[in-house]
Scaffold this active site. Structure first.
Site, PDB file in Angstrom:
ATOM      1  N   VAL A 209       0.809  -1.220   0.000  1.00 47.70           N
ATOM      2  CA  VAL A 209       0.000   0.000   0.000  1.00 47.70           C
ATOM      3  C   VAL A 209       0.840   1.267   0.000  1.00 47.70           C
ATOM      4  O   VAL A 209       0.294   2.376  -0.112  1.00 47.70           O
ATOM      5  CB  VAL A 209      -0.992   0.017   1.182  1.00 47.70           C
ATOM      6  CG1 VAL A 209      -2.081  -1.012   0.999  1.00 47.70           C
ATOM      7  CG2 VAL A 209      -0.268  -0.173   2.513  1.00 47.70           C
TER       8      VAL A 209
ATOM      9  N   SER B  71      -4.167   6.127  15.745  1.00 42.09           N
ATOM     10  CA  SER B  71      -3.654   5.602  17.006  1.00 42.09           C
ATOM     11  C   SER B  71      -3.853   6.650  18.084  1.00 42.09           C
ATOM     12  O   SER B  71      -3.933   7.851  17.801  1.00 42.09           O
ATOM     13  CB  SER B  71      -2.161   5.279  16.883  1.00 42.09           C
ATOM     14  OG  SER B  71      -1.573   5.042  18.142  1.00 42.09           O
TER      15      SER B  71
ATOM     16  N   TYR C 235       6.276   7.196  13.845  1.00 43.66           N
ATOM     17  CA  TYR C 235       4.927   6.647  14.001  1.00 43.66           C
ATOM     18  C   TYR C 235       3.982   7.706  14.580  1.00 43.66           C
ATOM     19  O   TYR C 235       2.877   7.905  14.061  1.00 43.66           O
ATOM     20  CB  TYR C 235       5.000   5.435  14.925  1.00 43.66           C
ATOM     21  CG  TYR C 235       3.687   4.710  15.136  1.00 43.66           C
ATOM     22  CD1 TYR C 235       3.267   3.724  14.253  1.00 43.66           C
ATOM     23  CD2 TYR C 235       2.885   4.975  16.249  1.00 43.66           C
ATOM     24  CE1 TYR C 235       2.077   3.039  14.457  1.00 43.66           C
ATOM     25  CE2 TYR C 235       1.698   4.291  16.460  1.00 43.66           C
ATOM     26  CZ  TYR C 235       1.304   3.326  15.561  1.00 43.66           C
ATOM     27  OH  TYR C 235       0.123   2.654  15.773  1.00 43.66           O
TER      28      TYR C 235
ATOM     29  N   LYS D  62       0.775   9.093  12.497  1.00 45.02           N
ATOM     30  CA  LYS D  62      -0.585   8.892  13.005  1.00 45.02           C
ATOM     31  C   LYS D  62      -1.256  10.226  13.311  1.00 45.02           C
ATOM     32  O   LYS D  62      -2.486  10.359  13.166  1.00 45.02           O
ATOM     33  CB  LYS D  62      -0.551   8.007  14.241  1.00 45.02           C
ATOM     34  CG  LYS D  62      -0.172   6.554  13.956  1.00 45.02           C
ATOM     35  CD  LYS D  62      -1.098   5.882  12.953  1.00 45.02           C
ATOM     36  CE  LYS D  62      -0.863   4.378  12.863  1.00 45.02           C
ATOM     37  NZ  LYS D  62      -1.757   3.736  11.866  1.00 45.02           N
TER      38      LYS D  62
ATOM     39  N   ILE E  44      -4.107  -2.397  22.106  1.00 48.52           N
ATOM     40  CA  ILE E  44      -4.862  -3.504  21.515  1.00 48.52           C
ATOM     41  C   ILE E  44      -3.939  -4.715  21.402  1.00 48.52           C
ATOM     42  O   ILE E  44      -2.843  -4.625  20.842  1.00 48.52           O
ATOM     43  CB  ILE E  44      -5.392  -3.138  20.115  1.00 48.52           C
ATOM     44  CG1 ILE E  44      -6.092  -1.767  20.128  1.00 48.52           C
ATOM     45  CG2 ILE E  44      -6.318  -4.232  19.607  1.00 48.52           C
ATOM     46  CD1 ILE E  44      -7.289  -1.674  21.015  1.00 48.52           C
TER      47      ILE E  44
END
Length: 261
Positions: free
Chosen positions: A61, A139, A153, A157, A186
């Site tokens: 992707v 996130s 990250y 996000k 999670i």
């Protein structure tokens, strides 16, 4: 209002992973026809199960041309695209000083550029279908910082929220809604493989609900945002973190011990 996706075609990126797989299963239960994108053919086979009606495609992707080609194949097979769920993502536990430029580029590409490529590729088909819904998995790091990953990250996000707002504004006239979900801790297979025992035990003490959340608990809000039950929601985000964003300065056990004693 019970979510009903009968007759709708949904693309789920990262469809072979924890949240992606849970989302695919839930969407299938509510009548959607599915196209799952993932880098792992093995994971895609496991996620699609025995459902011959599910389309699977090995897609990077972060490659805009590959994404455009895959979305074109989805529309060719099903005749339409109604839903896009951007789940594919990931990060590296690096400090600023220890992050090579190549790692920065890779993480930003996966978490921010990829959702942009997917939205850009799927939106024309959604227009032709008369509208649609997009949900991107961001996130809790978008509002705070990432405890498990690095600045790349957190930055990517956070950027997802800007992309969500801007895409929601531009696509609203086409009846395409764009939203995001922000998971906290999670327990996905990806998380399970990389955390140490101390972190596994410590996280629940910091979460007001007192436990790790499951991929299914993220899939349910995604279903809501993609359904007619959320017909008035666009450009917004939903936090799914067991209450971690409340921002208590201590863990729940200490907090209540000071008050219940």
């Amino acid at each position: 209002m019970s979510p009903d996706l009968k007759g709708r075609v949904a693309i789920v990126t990262g469809g072979g992973g924890g949240i992606g797989r849970a989302t695919a299963l839930l969407f299938r239960q509510h009548g959607a026809r599915l196209a799952l994108f993932d880098r792992s053919e093995e994971s895609l086979r496991a996620a699609s199960g025995e459902d011959d009606g599910t389309m699977t495609a090995v897609v990077d992707v972060t490659d805009a041309a590959a994404v455009a080609a895959a979305c074109a194949r989805v529309e060719e097979r099903f005749g339409r695209i109604d839903i896009l769920v951007n789940v594919a993502g990931g990060g590296l536990p690096r400090t600023l000083d220890a992050t090579p430029a190549a790692d920065w580029d890779r993480i930003v590409a996966l978490n921010l550029s990829a959702p942009f490529y997917c939205i850009q590729a799927a939106a024309p088909a959604m227009r032709r279908a008369g509208g649609g819904a997009v949900v991107t998995v961001s996130s809790l790091a978008a509002l705070q910082i990432s405890l498990n990953n690095g600045a790349s990250y957190t930055s990517a996000k956070s950027g997802v929220l800007g992309l969500t707002r801007h895409a929601a504004f531009e696509l609203a006239r086409d009846r395409i809604r764009v939203n995001a979900v922000l998971p906290g801790p999670i327990m996905t297979p990806q998380m399970d493989a990389k955390i140490d025992p101390a972190t596994r035990e410590a996280i629940p003490r910091k979460v007001p609900l007192g436990r790790w959340l499951t991929p299914e608990e993220v899939a349910a809000p995604i279903l809501f945002l993609c359904s007619d039950a959320a017909s008035g929601c666009t450009g917004t985000h939903l936090v799914v973190d067991g209450g971690l964003h409340i921002g208590s300065p201590t863990d729940a056990a200490t907090y209540f011990a000071r008050r219940d004693g």
